[in-house]
Design a protein around this motif. Structure first.
Motif, PDB file in Angstrom:
ATOM      1  N   VAL A 193      -5.759   2.618 -13.250  1.00  0.00           N
ATOM      2  CA  VAL A 193      -6.120   3.791 -14.038  1.00  0.00           C
ATOM      3  C   VAL A 193      -5.339   4.995 -13.513  1.00  0.00           C
ATOM      4  N   ASN A 194      -5.019   5.901 -14.428  1.00  0.00           N
ATOM      5  CA  ASN A 194      -4.361   7.145 -14.046  1.00  0.00           C
ATOM      6  C   ASN A 194      -5.204   7.882 -13.005  1.00  0.00           C
ATOM      7  N   PHE A 195      -4.576   8.213 -11.880  1.00  0.00           N
ATOM      8  CA  PHE A 195      -5.344   8.817 -10.788  1.00  0.00           C
ATOM      9  C   PHE A 195      -5.888  10.195 -11.131  1.00  0.00           C
ATOM     10  N   LEU A 249       1.135  -8.908 -21.775  1.00  0.00           N
ATOM     11  CA  LEU A 249       0.471  -7.903 -20.947  1.00  0.00           C
ATOM     12  C   LEU A 249       1.386  -7.404 -19.838  1.00  0.00           C
ATOM     13  N   MET A 250       2.260  -8.315 -19.361  1.00  0.00           N
ATOM     14  CA  MET A 250       3.205  -7.923 -18.311  1.00  0.00           C
ATOM     15  C   MET A 250       3.983  -6.685 -18.731  1.00  0.00           C
ATOM     16  N   PHE A 251       4.392  -6.665 -20.008  1.00  0.00           N
ATOM     17  CA  PHE A 251       5.246  -5.566 -20.476  1.00  0.00           C
ATOM     18  C   PHE A 251       4.464  -4.265 -20.639  1.00  0.00           C
ATOM     19  N   ILE A 252       3.197  -4.420 -21.033  1.00  0.00           N
ATOM     20  CA  ILE A 252       2.414  -3.194 -21.249  1.00  0.00           C
ATOM     21  C   ILE A 252       2.183  -2.464 -19.935  1.00  0.00           C
ATOM     22  N   GLY A 253       1.727  -3.210 -18.944  1.00  0.00           N
ATOM     23  CA  GLY A 253       1.510  -2.583 -17.649  1.00  0.00           C
ATOM     24  C   GLY A 253       0.301  -1.682 -17.632  1.00  0.00           C
ATOM     25  N   SER A 254       0.214  -0.895 -16.564  1.00  0.00           N
ATOM     26  CA  SER A 254      -0.992  -0.092 -16.355  1.00  0.00           C
ATOM     27  C   SER A 254      -0.786   1.330 -16.871  1.00  0.00           C
ATOM     28  N   CYS A 255      -1.671   2.230 -16.441  1.00  0.00           N
ATOM     29  CA  CYS A 255      -1.586   3.619 -16.896  1.00  0.00           C
ATOM     30  C   CYS A 255      -0.497   4.362 -16.126  1.00  0.00           C
ATOM     31  N   ALA A 256       0.027   5.408 -16.770  1.00  0.00           N
ATOM     32  CA  ALA A 256       0.912   6.314 -16.048  1.00  0.00           C
ATOM     33  C   ALA A 256       0.095   6.984 -14.954  1.00  0.00           C
ATOM     34  N   GLY A 257       0.752   7.288 -13.846  1.00  0.00           N
ATOM     35  CA  GLY A 257       0.026   7.962 -12.769  1.00  0.00           C
ATOM     36  C   GLY A 257      -0.864   7.057 -11.956  1.00  0.00           C
ATOM     37  N   SER A 258      -0.737   5.737 -12.162  1.00  0.00           N
ATOM     38  CA  SER A 258      -1.479   4.792 -11.329  1.00  0.00           C
ATOM     39  C   SER A 258      -0.503   4.180 -10.331  1.00  0.00           C
ATOM     40  N   THR A 259      -0.912   3.106  -9.681  1.00  0.00           N
ATOM     41  CA  THR A 259       0.010   2.479  -8.738  1.00  0.00           C
ATOM     42  C   THR A 259       0.714   1.280  -9.367  1.00  0.00           C
ATOM     43  N   GLY A 260       0.412   0.996 -10.618  1.00  0.00           N
ATOM     44  CA  GLY A 260       0.956  -0.196 -11.253  1.00  0.00           C
ATOM     45  C   GLY A 260       2.318   0.017 -11.874  1.00  0.00           C
ATOM     46  N   TRP A 290       0.833  -1.198   0.000  1.00  0.00           N
ATOM     47  CA  TRP A 290       0.000   0.000   0.000  1.00  0.00           C
ATOM     48  C   TRP A 290       0.873   1.255   0.000  1.00  0.00           C
ATOM     49  N   ILE A 291       1.927   1.225   0.815  1.00  0.00           N
ATOM     50  CA  ILE A 291       2.838   2.371   0.895  1.00  0.00           C
ATOM     51  C   ILE A 291       3.586   2.545  -0.426  1.00  0.00           C
ATOM     52  N   GLY A 292       4.085   1.426  -0.932  1.00  0.00           N
ATOM     53  CA  GLY A 292       4.876   1.497  -2.159  1.00  0.00           C
ATOM     54  C   GLY A 292       4.052   1.895  -3.363  1.00  0.00           C
ATOM     55  N   GLY A 293       2.776   1.564  -3.332  1.00  0.00           N
ATOM     56  CA  GLY A 293       1.909   1.845  -4.480  1.00  0.00           C
ATOM     57  C   GLY A 293       1.896   3.315  -4.829  1.00  0.00           C
ATOM     58  N   MET A 294       1.525   4.153  -3.868  1.00  0.00           N
ATOM     59  CA  MET A 294       1.455   5.577  -4.160  1.00  0.00           C
ATOM     60  C   MET A 294       2.812   6.216  -3.957  1.00  0.00           C
ATOM     61  N   GLY A 295       3.652   5.593  -3.197  1.00  0.00           N
ATOM     62  CA  GLY A 295       5.000   6.130  -3.021  1.00  0.00           C
ATOM     63  C   GLY A 295       5.172   6.774  -1.673  1.00  0.00           C
ATOM     64  N   VAL A 296       6.285   6.462  -1.038  1.00  0.00           N
ATOM     65  CA  VAL A 296       6.519   6.966   0.311  1.00  0.00           C
ATOM     66  C   VAL A 296       6.917   8.437   0.289  1.00  0.00           C
TER      67      VAL A 296
END
Lengths: 463, 494
Positions: free
Chosen positions: B247-249, B333-344, B134-140
């Protein structure tokens, strides 16, 4: 009055100066003072008008490279033509034409880096007497200063074997407060203190002269000794490891090139992107930053507070001075300021700017040294000439070709002029810092430091 | 390089970690587990070190991109190091390398585990593991920016270094408020998921840890079979939330302020959802014959696709047993990843879209060599500089990826294992295929490979350059010499 003028014509050379820019004007001022007959040529009628009414010179308006104009300036009876217009090609053409038409010596100013590597070749093939590159000369001097950062100015003589070094005496230094003769041989053994500037006055010190804190002292020594002397009196003289240069002009390029070859890392900040790209091709080892060099934030980001030396080389003097003052406030870096114009010198002198370089003086000095040497083509010869302390002191290197009143006699027995010092004698490459028992021999090169001006022969040192 | 501000921020990061470590202590009290004492001890240690480091205020609070990057990289290394201590000290993961791997995997929201039997861990350790996601997702550091007032406008450099995506902007003029809004959205969505999971009769502890894992797109499960044991309803809830956290936050920010049109016209989000839809359908038709009902097949297809593309790494089935085509889709799909500005993690949809558009532009230039065509994205022309940096990013990504595969291949395992182990860690997913598949773990690798993969996880999470800059010699030289110079200058001023 009339007789004096007649005497001058007899004594002086016939010189044509093409181009009345900054360097041209300095040359006109200097050379007319030394009594030469000068004709100036410039396309700009107004400039010619102003200068010919300011100095005792003749003016011709037109293109200096044209045969007609040169004839109008009486090229056939001219001894020397000096081409210092903005354009390198025009300067070279001027000289080439002049050499064909009237058999005179020619000096050209060439400053584009395109030709800088070929100056020797050009000079020989075109039969020129001298090719001057002010930016390169200025950069050479800056590089010498960075090699010895405690110095305000470092001039090299005798092909780099001896140096004339200028530095400011800080509070509480060993040198302060004792007469020079009492400093002890271990301190001043192989060096000679040539001149001291104190609150605007310049002194040629004798043995009982007392140096005080805040004085600016010039001394002559060989390169190795100079370093150990400065260390002896408590200075650190390690060469700087990195430099930040503001502005990416030709001087920056020359300086960066020299510094990189000395193993000093270089960072150049230049606002023109295309020029940056060019520089990064020319100087692959330098870090080129594209940005406004007067932007305080950018300077901080690039670590101005951590650099060991800082050289503002923008085209605008005011900017250079501001940058210097800014850098002095936030860092201990060694700073060299380049001043192109000469206005407000008093203000500049009072600003305590560390080292200051005037490229136009460097050019005119080199040319004047040549002119003086040419004027005295017989007898002794001027090898090099430097002006110190705003032209109030001259350091002149003479070559002694024939025996005269000065040769073979111990120095203490010569009746030398006042305010004059024999700084060193170069005998077959060995540098001698002379005492009263030494004498000048045939074939020596002798360096004289004096507040008198216009010396052209070694005999001038006698009273 | 401003070393004092780096020290100051690192000190604050440690203080925050001390604070965060108190949560597992609370868990320990609730479940009456004595391992909590170690968490408390490490928290005290972090607090002590942190206080020492912030004791002296920085002389100069200005910092630039390089300081931002170095600080971020060092923060994450510090976080992981101290975060690993409790696992190691309490003896639950005796090997320090393993403990570090588990923590790095947690903070970088990878979810790759070295544990054979997750269920043997104490509640405290399980909670801490999921909480690191949870911490790492959004960034410490974003958290740090939200709570600690740092003067100066250059703090965006910290956020820029830590947040995923090619361009990081602010939502509101003040960086502190931007960070707060992001964490607020993040917190609210996590809370919503917990409520929905509880509504599906999931036990409280399971709901909490699963939600934390989903929110950070991490993927540490607290069960050996990950999410497989839960009901279909719960699996659907998790699927939806995984997609939402990918999704991009910025989209949520727009929704929050009723700017729906702007939110739904985000090109990246539409591409992202499009890719998911296409992948789900493809996988669904591949595996439909393997399961009893079409609905079940759809559920598994959707769950796995969502889990992989958002780089979460939960699983409901062992997809290693799926047909080759379906597995290959998942690996891609692993390489594509999620949106910029998300937690992925991953390369990010926006980068892929711009890369593909660049390809189109290049083809056009073959047909019309003098044609001028600007690439547009999100309705705006993309600056040449952005395109260039994305290209460089892609190349760097490929180089690091290949080097890692080579390094891991020293182990004499099969190519699929090596390849997917790196892909799964570099893109912060978790499980790969074969020996590192969803039903197995990374415990069998040699310590050397583990360190390589830890590096990959950090590099992937921090988007390569902030971590790579640590290897630039001038960074360390600057840190050392510039400190000396500024000290000397201070002295000479006095």
């Amino acid at each position: 009055m009339f007789t004096q003028a007649a005497k001058n014509t007899q004594k002086g050379l016939q010189i044509i100066i093409v181009g009345c820019g900054k360097v041209g004007a300095t040359l006109i001022e200097q050379l007319s003072r030394e009594g030469h007959d000068i004709t100036i040529i410039d396309k700009n009628a107004e400039k010619v008008q102003t200068l010919s009414s300011l100095y005792d010179v003749m003016g011709v308006v037109g293109n200096g490279a044209s045969y007609g104009v040169q004839m109008e300036a009486d090229i056939e009876n001219t001894d020397l033509i000096i081409a210092v217009t903005d354009s390198d090609e025009l300067n070279l053409l001027c000289c080439t034409v002049a050499k064909r038409v009237g058999d005179c010596a020619a000096i050209a100013r060439v400053r584009t880096p395109d030709y800088s590597k070929e100056t020797g070749y050009l000079r020989d093939k075109l039969g020129l007497a001298l090719i001057i590159n002010p930016e390169l000369e200025a950069s050479n001097e800056m590089a010498r200063i960075l090699y010895m950062p405690t110095a305000l100015e470092v001039n090299s003589f005798a092909h780099g074997q001896a140096e004339l070094i200028k530095f400011r005496v800080p509070e509480g230094n060993k040198l302060a407060g004792t007469p020079i003769s009492k400093l002890g041989t271990n301190v001043t053994n192989d060096i000679l203190i040539c001149a001291v500037e104190r609150s605007g006055e310049v002194y040629i010190p004798s043995g009982d002269f007392q140096i005080e804190a805040g004085d600016i002292v010039s001394f002559a020594a060989s390169r190795m000794v100079a370093k150990s002397f400065l260390e002896n009196i408590g200075f650190k003289t390690n060469q700087v490891k990195n430099t930040m240069i503001i502005g990416g002009g030709n001087s920056s390029y020359y300086l960066a090139n020299l510094l990189l070859s000395m193993g000093i890392s270089v960072k150049i900040i230049e606002s023109d992107r295309a020029r940056c790209e060019q520089l990064s091709i020319l100087l692959p080892k330098a870090i080129i930053i594209n940005g406004d060099g007067t932007d305080e934030e950018l300077l901080r980001e690039e670590g101005i507070q951590y650099v060991e030396s800082f050289v503002p080389l923008t085209g605008i003097d005011e900017e250079n001075i501001m940058l210097t003052l800014h850098a002095r406030q936030i860092s201990n870096a060694k700073i060299i300021t380049k001043i192109n114009r000469m206005a407000f010198r008093n203000v500049i002198n009072h600003l305590d700017l560390d080292s200051v370089i005037y490229p136009r003086y460097i050019t005119s000095e080199a040319i004047i040294a040549y002119v003086r040497a040419k004027k005295n083509s017989m007898g002794s010869n001027i090898e090099t000439l430097y002006h110190m302390f705003d032209h109030r002191v001259e350091a002149i290197e003479f070559r002694v070709y024939e025996s005269s009143g000065v040769t073979g006699i111990p120095l203490k027995d010569l009746s030398l002029k006042k305010d004059l010092l024999i700084a060193f004698i170069n005998r077959n490459g060995a540098i001698i810092i002379p005492s009263g028992h030494d004498s000048i021999q045939l074939g020596d090169t002798v360096m004289i430091v004096t507040t008198h001006t216009g010396f052209s022969d070694i005999q001038d040192i006698l009273q | 390089m401003n070393s004092s501000i780096i020290r100051y921020i690192l000190g604050n990061v440690l203080r925050i970690e001390a604070l965060l470590l108190l949560l597992p202590c609370l868990t320990a009290v609730l479940y009456r587990e004595d391992t909590g004492i170690w968490y408390l001890a490490v928290a005290a240690l972090c607090l002590l070190l942190g206080q020492l480091m912030v004791y002296k205020k920085p002389d100069d609070s200005v910092f630039y991109l390089k300081e931002g990057c170095v600080t971020t990289a060092l923060s994450w290394i510090f976080l992981s190091f101290f975060g690993a201590l409790p696992f190691c000290l309490s003896g639950e993961i005796p090997s320090f390398t393993d403990a570090l791997f588990e923590t790095v995997s947690g903070f970088t929201t990878t979810g790759a585990s070295i544990l054979d039997n997750v269920e043997a861990l104490s509640h405290t350790a399980l909670f801490w593991r999921s909480f690191t996601h949870w911490i790492g997702g959004m960034g410490v550091l974003v958290f740090l920016l939200a709570v600690i007032p740092l003067s100066g406008g250059s703090n965006i450099n910290l956020m820029r270094a830590e947040s995923p995506g090619p361009s990081v902007g602010k939502l509101v003029p003040k960086i502190r408020h931007t960070a707060r809004i992001l964490y607020l959205i993040y917190f609210a969505m996590t809370l919503l998921e917990i409520c929905l999971l509880l509504a599906g009769k999931m036990p409280v502890f399971d709901a909490l840890t699963t939600a934390l894992g989903t929110a950070g797109t991490g993927g540490f499960g607290i069960k050996a079979d990950s999410i497989a044991g839960y009901s279909a309803y719960l699996q659907w809830v998790i699927t939806v939330f995984m997609i939402l956290f990918g999704v991009n936050f910025n989209a949520y920010y727009f929704i929050l302020f009723h700017n729906f049109q702007k939110a739904f016209s985000m090109e990246e989000v539409r591409y992202y959802l499009g890719i998911i839809l296409a992948a789900v359908l493809f996988v669904f038709f591949q595996i439909i014959s393997m399961y009893g009902s079409a609905l079940e097949a759809l559920r598994h297809a959707a769950f796995q696709v969502a889990s992989i593309i958002t780089t979460t790494g939960f699983s409901t089935v062992d997809f290693d047993l799926w047909p080759q085509a379906a597995k290959t889709v998942l690996v891609l799909l692993m390489f594509i990843g999620s949106c910029a500005g998300s937690t992925g993690g991953g390369i990010k949809v926006s980068r892929i879209v711009i890369l593909v558009k660049t390809l189109g532009k290049e083809l056009t230039s073959y047909i019309h060599p003098r044609s001028i065509k600007k690439i547009k994205f999100e309705g705006k022309a993309v600056e040449h500089e952005t395109v260039r940096s994305i290209n460089v990013y892609f190349i760097t990504y490929m180089i690091l990826f290949s080097a890692s595969v080579l390094a891991v291949s020293m182990e004499e395992k099969d190519l699929t294992t090596n390849f997917t182990a790196v892909a799964a860690t570099f893109n912060n997913i978790g499980p790969g295929l074969e020996l590192v598949g969803p039903s197995r773990n990374f415990g069998l690798l040699t310590p050397f490979s583990k360190y390589v993969l830890m590096f990959d996880m950090l590099a992937g999470r921090l988007e390569l350059f902030p971590l790579l800059i640590l290897f630039h010699p001038s960074v360390w030289k600057d840190l050392y010499t510039q400190k000396k110079i500024s000290r000397k200058f201070e002295k000479s001023k006095k």
